[in-house]
Write a protein that holds these residues in place. Structure first.
Motif, PDB file in Angstrom:
ATOM      1  N   PRO A 398      32.259  -1.696   0.717  1.00 34.97           N
ATOM      2  CA  PRO A 398      33.034  -2.081   1.898  1.00 34.97           C
ATOM      3  C   PRO A 398      34.413  -1.438   1.891  1.00 34.97           C
ATOM      4  N   GLY A 399      34.840  -1.026   3.086  1.00 31.61           N
ATOM      5  CA  GLY A 399      36.169  -0.453   3.232  1.00 31.61           C
ATOM      6  C   GLY A 399      36.221   1.053   3.148  1.00 31.61           C
ATOM      7  N   GLU A 400      35.131   1.692   2.718  1.00 30.13           N
ATOM      8  CA  GLU A 400      35.125   3.152   2.606  1.00 30.13           C
ATOM      9  C   GLU A 400      34.352   3.772   3.766  1.00 30.13           C
ATOM     10  N   ILE A 401      34.842   4.914   4.239  1.00 27.64           N
ATOM     11  CA  ILE A 401      34.265   5.585   5.398  1.00 27.64           C
ATOM     12  C   ILE A 401      33.174   6.559   4.971  1.00 27.64           C
ATOM     13  N   GLY A 402      32.058   6.513   5.674  1.00 35.10           N
ATOM     14  CA  GLY A 402      30.959   7.444   5.448  1.00 35.10           C
ATOM     15  C   GLY A 402      30.048   7.459   6.649  1.00 35.10           C
ATOM     16  N   GLU A 403      28.899   8.098   6.519  1.00 34.50           N
ATOM     17  CA  GLU A 403      27.954   8.178   7.641  1.00 34.50           C
ATOM     18  C   GLU A 403      27.098   6.918   7.703  1.00 34.50           C
ATOM     19  N   LEU A 404      26.917   6.397   8.894  1.00 34.50           N
ATOM     20  CA  LEU A 404      26.099   5.209   9.092  1.00 34.50           C
ATOM     21  C   LEU A 404      24.618   5.572   9.073  1.00 34.50           C
ATOM     22  N   TRP A 405      23.843   4.889   8.217  1.00 35.83           N
ATOM     23  CA  TRP A 405      22.392   5.016   8.169  1.00 35.83           C
ATOM     24  C   TRP A 405      21.792   3.687   8.616  1.00 35.83           C
ATOM     25  N   VAL A 406      20.705   3.757   9.398  1.00 35.30           N
ATOM     26  CA  VAL A 406      20.045   2.541   9.874  1.00 35.30           C
ATOM     27  C   VAL A 406      18.535   2.664   9.713  1.00 35.30           C
ATOM     28  N   ALA A 407      17.884   1.513   9.580  1.00 37.85           N
ATOM     29  CA  ALA A 407      16.420   1.462   9.484  1.00 37.85           C
ATOM     30  C   ALA A 407      15.950   0.189  10.169  1.00 37.85           C
ATOM     31  N   GLY A 408      14.709   0.180  10.636  1.00 38.59           N
ATOM     32  CA  GLY A 408      14.153  -1.012  11.273  1.00 38.59           C
ATOM     33  C   GLY A 408      12.954  -0.667  12.129  1.00 38.59           C
TER      34      GLY A 408
END
Length: 567
Positions: A398-408
């Motif tokens: 938490p608090g660090e910036i990176g690329e968002l990955w999603v699954a579902g």
């Protein structure tokens, strides 16, 4: 994986989610059985019940089959929000076909690409769009064209008066039927209403939704019945206060965009809501009048639409207080836009959500009635997993910036005939298929996510990362600013510098120096725009997303040409 967001779900939102095995026509059939006399569609005075809508869909599916449409065949639908869109969409799916959403704003060149790439053999379009199709008809695989007009959905006497008005205005387009061109209203007249039964499975592709037009050649995201049904069910689970068979949805965002399709159409059909159709969301007076006339309770939209309502001269004349819940998608919702809209509507719950075409589209949203965190896209929807990744796909804290990955269950099958592009965008990891969003994000300790900005729209000045949205929030807080965009332009000293493109409120005035001085109070020096350009409007996509890349390209060209810019 840990899911801190589950502890912050509203009461009544399920912590566990399993998508049903329904296919999309099941949603309509079931609502027609449960609410047969409930008004399903309203359109400029015309009303259609769920019983009538389901009957029309069956009839249309049977007509398509008699024309030779086969299971799995692609059927392109090029219509605005009107009853014919709903009938064509569910009818094509009931016949076993795959729908290809086709923007009414397409140029002949764009239309040719999509029809050819999708291999569409059937095109359903509005008569006003036929001249564009006729320019490229000889070079596409389309074998049959089904034409309809706005007048076909209007009640008497509007259906008679509309063509007369269009002829007076010079906008009337007469299309001669015959051969491979068919009339929507006459199709299958006098023929059986019941289509032949076809097997449609949840994992069959229901929709090709083209995306990526602002980043390269558009690609067709393959969205299955399971993807689209799951996302409608996820939205229903999230909106705990929904009253099945009682809600009224204001459908201004276009159905040819997947956000409008899922939230304004499929979710509404799932819960037996009345859908108040608005064919042109740019006509704000029409939007306002339809909210008031229909008593709309749900109003999914985009930030530019809410912002336009906030500042329209006619807004005070209409009662907007029936609106209870709004999920804003497609683009970042600026804090000032949300605050003003809540004030105008007497406290409507306008919350920011997030999604992608490739995820059907919703993956995150703020709680409708729970803990809403301004500037955040909220929590992952039930059944959605998400994390912030480093450059190697590792999980950042938490608090660090990176690329968002999603699954579902709502994440696409892949891109149509583009395995190379699919491989770049999807990754198997930990037994799940992850979608790499291309958006830079940060998650807090409670599982609320915030989009920092598009990975490819990052501005780097003197080695510092600048996220356009942060600058735009400050620009939009200036009392004279209606809307604004921040883009990067070449800078010999810094590498890049921030260029602001600003639209002023009607009657307001401001100078570049005033805008820059305002930003200096709120932003670190390296984030402050070095130049300001005033425009009457910002270029946007059909659904209202600001085309930052176009603005950046135009700003670069102006500098190269030596065109003076305010600074």
């Amino acid at each position: 994986m840990t899911r801190p967001w589950l502890d912050h779900y509203e009461e009544g939102v399920p912590r566990e989610f399993t998508a049903s095995n329904d296919v999309l026509p099941d949603l309509l059939r079931r609502s027609a059985e449960r609410f047969p006399d409930r008004v399903a569609l309203t359109f400029l005075g015309a009303k259609t019940t769920y019983r009538e809508l389901w009957s029309g869909v069956q009839h249309f599916a049977a007509a398509l089959q008699r024309l030779g449409v086969r299971p799995g065949e692609r059927v392109s639908v090029m219509l605005p929000n009107c009853p014919q869109f709903v009938v064509a969409f569910y009818g094509a799916l009931l016949a076993g076909a795959t729908v290809v959403n086709t923007s009414p704003l397409y140029t002949p060149h764009e239309l040719e690409h999509q029809l050819t790439d999708s291999g569409s053999e059937t095109l359903i379009l509005l008569d006003a769009f036929y001249p564009r199709y006729s320019q490229i008809a000889a070079g596409v695989p389309v074998q049959r064209v089904i034409v309809t007009g706005i007048q076909d959905a209007l009640p008497f006497p509007k259906n008679v008066l509309y063509p007369l008005k269009a002829r007076r205005e010079g906008s009337w387009v007469g299309v001669k039927t015959g051969g491979s061109v068919y009339s929507f209203t006459a199709l299958g007249r006098g023929q059986p209403l019941t289509p032949q039964a076809v097997t449609v499975r949840p994992d069959d592709v229901a929709l090709l939704q083209y995306t990526g037009g602002t980043t390269g050649v558009p690609k067709g995201a393959m969205l299955t019945h399971r993807n689209l049904v799951a996302n409608a069910e996820q939205a229903r689970a999230w909106m705990t206060g929904l009253r099945e068979g009682q809600e009224v949805t204001l459908a201004a965002i276009p159905f040819f965009h997947v956000y409008g399709m899922t939230v304004a159409m499929n979710l509404s059909v799932l819960i037996g809501a009345t859908i108040a159709l608005v064919p042109n969301a740019r006509d704000i007076k029409m939007v306002l009048s339809q909210i008031a006339a229909s008593g709309a309770t749900l109003f999914p939209g985009v930030p530019t639409l809410y912002n336009a309502i906030n500042h329209h001269a006619d807004t005070p004349r209409y009662d907007l207080t029936t609106i209870r819940a709004c999920i804003s998608g497609s683009a970042p919702l600026l804090l000032e836009t949300a605050r003003q809209f809540r004030q105008i509507t007497g406290g409507a719950n306008l919350v920011e959500g997030y999604g992608l075409t490739e995820a059907s589209p919703i993956t995150h949203t703020n709680p409708i009635f729970g803990d809403q965190r301004e500037g955040s896209i909220g929590l992952p929807m039930p059944g959605v997993d998400a994390f912030v990744a480093d450059a190697n796909g590792g999980r950042l804290p938490p608090g660090e910036i990176g690329e968002l990955w999603v699954a579902g269950p709502n994440v696409m099958k892949g891109y149509w005939q583009r395995p190379d592009e699919t491989a770049k965008t999807m990754r198997e990891q930990g037994g799940q298929s992850w979608l790499l969003t291309g958006d830079m994000a940060v998650m807090d300790d409670d599982g609320y996510f915030r989009i920092v900005d598009r990975k490819k729209e990052l501005i780097i000045a003197s080695g510092y990362n600048i996220y356009p949205r942060e600058v735009e929030e400050v620009l939009s807080a200036h009392p004279a600013v209606l809307e604004a965009a921040a883009v990067g332009v070449p800078d010999e000293y810094r590498g890049e510098s921030v260029h602001a493109v600003v639209v002023l409120k009607p009657g307001a005035t401001a100078t570049p120096a005033e805008i820059i001085a305002h930003c200096k109070v709120e932003l670190s020096a390296y984030k402050v725009p070095r130049s300001v350009e005033f425009r009457p409007e910002l270029p946007k996509t059909a659904v209202g997303k600001v085309l930052r890349r176009q603005l950046a390209a135009e700003a670069r060209e102006a500098r190269q040409a030596g065109t003076p810019q305010a600074s």
